[in-house]
Scaffold this active site. Structure first.
Site, PDB file in Angstrom:
ATOM      1  CB  SER A   1      28.750   5.359 -28.498  1.00 27.98           C
ATOM      2  OG  SER A   1      27.452   5.878 -28.425  1.00 27.98           O
TER       3      SER A   1
ATOM      4  CG  ASP B   1      29.385  12.619 -31.990  1.00 25.53           C
ATOM      5  OD1 ASP B   1      28.192  12.539 -32.340  1.00 25.53           O
ATOM      6  OD2 ASP B   1      29.885  11.908 -31.113  1.00 25.53           O
TER       7      ASP B   1
ATOM      8  CG  HIS C   1      29.058   8.691 -32.396  1.00 26.38           C
ATOM      9  ND1 HIS C   1      29.015   9.382 -31.208  1.00 26.38           N
ATOM     10  CD2 HIS C   1      28.738   7.410 -32.089  1.00 26.38           C
ATOM     11  CE1 HIS C   1      28.677   8.567 -30.222  1.00 26.38           C
ATOM     12  NE2 HIS C   1      28.505   7.357 -30.733  1.00 26.38           N
TER      13      HIS C   1
END
Length: 402
Positions: free
Chosen positions: A115, A321, A381
């Protein structure tokens, strides 16, 4: 700054690489989330994890930037404002780490991230490359891996909200959840983000980004930005630590309450070095707010610098994601000035068998010179949480163990 080191589970850790894991947010704790929810040797119930990365590498978790997790500061001025400050602080830590842990100076050292951690990892990798060249840090830097990374925020937003004719599952599912009115609302909100970025109003762009995500949630009955096949847990949303930054608050609301109890209870007691006035995760909101002017800025130019310097760069992304979708990642990759881009773009994906399902595809990847891209199927994610075996195989491939 707090760091936590696991030596590899091997007869000789010196035969395996050293991996530093950086969480996102900014404000997500590597020593908490990455350690106990993704790749560390124990899970949040303190039971052994079968897909721990410690089986194939020594793993260094760092609560980064300062104010995150167990890392703390008594001065607001010490909170980082941008990735340049993040990288500068990390150089201090890495210099001290390698000077103290001299056994790791010659071992291949990789930075893996997730991220916003990928955005920070890019800046850190460039600073580290220069520091190694100057001789101020003694380490064998072998490469950086950017997982579901926040490299080009506006590009990701445009793909999330656009009518895309490709096969990106997350975008297609989102649009199947939106009627014409919902899509119009989301598009309007996304344009406000774009306008703020184009005007150089980055703090406003961050605020508009949060608004856009709220609009998406309202029009999809709470689609999970981290894995589109699941929905958000309303109770966990209410208990989120950070009410400002979506990336930060979402990462911290996943099993947040039990993890917080774990980190501020038995783990804190076991470590025995955390100051009494420090609460795990206690400054995360301030970290995000301090970095809000940097949040929507791209760092594609840093990736170009890394590639030009010969640094091994890997991009990996989860199929499910939404917040950092694979097509959005491919979009910024296509804008690189890297001299190998043309040939890389002409290459076909190579399928990788799913380690848990013989005969089924678990991922696609392609690599050329010092750049690689992995598309992990059936993962959102947080790839190691969703597809632990596939993530472990990718780690071995990137670190040249397979």
């Amino acid at each position: 700054m707090f760091w936590w080191l696991y030596y590899a589970d091997s007869s000789s850790f010196k035969d395996l690489p050293l991996v530093m894991w950086l969480q996102g947010g900014p404000g997500g704790s590597s020593c908490g989330f990455g350690n106990f929810e993704e790749i560390g040797p124990l899970d949040t119930d303190l039971e052994p994890r079968k897909t721990s990365w410690v089986s194939s590498a020594s793993v260094l978790f760092v609560d980064n930037p300062v104010g995150t997790g167990y890392s703390y500061t008594d001065s607001e001025e010490a909170l980082t404002k941008d990735v340049a400050m993040v990288a500068a602080d990390m150089m201090v830590l890495l210099r001290e780490f390698f000077n103290k842990q001299t056994e790791f100076q010659s071992i291949p050292f990789y930075i893996f991230s997730e991220s916003y951690g990928g955005k920070m990892a890019a800046a850190i990798s460039l600073a580290l490359t220069k520091a190694v060249q100057k001789g101020s840090i003694k380490c064998n830097f072998a490469g950086v891996a950017l997982g579901d990374s926040w490299i080009s925020p506006l590009g990701l937003l445009s793909q999330m909200c656009s009518h895309w004719g490709g096969v990106c599952v997350c975008v297609c599912v989102l649009q199947s959840l939106l009627d014409d009115y919902g899509l119009m609302e989301v598009t309007r909100a996304a344009k406000a983000v774009q306008e703020a970025v184009e005007q150089g109003q980055y703090e406003k762009a961050t605020e508009q980004w949060s608004i856009t995500e709220n609009v998406v949630e309202q029009n999809t009955n709470g689609v999970n930005f981290y894995n589109i096949l699941t929905q958000q847990d309303d109770e966990l949303m209410k208990s989120s630590l950070n009410d400002n930054g979506y990336l930060c608050k979402t990462e911290q609301r996943t099993l947040y309450r039990s993890l917080s109890q774990l980190m501020n209870g038995p783990i804190r007691k076991k470590l025995g070095v955390i100051p009494k006035n420090v609460t795990w995760g206690g400054q995360a909101e301030e970290v995000f707010e301090s970095m809000s002017g940097d949040f929507m800025k791209p760092v594609v130019d840093i990736i170009d610098e890394l590639l030009a310097a010969g640094v091994n760069v890997t991009v990996y992304n989860g199929q499910l994601d939404l917040i950092v979708d694979t097509i959005g990642q491919e979009l910024w990759v296509k804008k690189l000035n890297w001299d190998g881009l043309k040939k890389f773009s002409q290459m076909k994906w190579t399928a990788l068998e799913d380690p848990e399902s013989a005969g089924q595809t678990g991922a696609f990847y392609k690599t050329y010179k010092n750049f690689a891209f992995y598309w992990i199927l059936k993962a959102g994610h947080m790839i190691p949480s969703d597809q632990g075996q596939m993530a472990l195989r990718m780690l071995k491939m990137v670190t040249l163990q397979e």
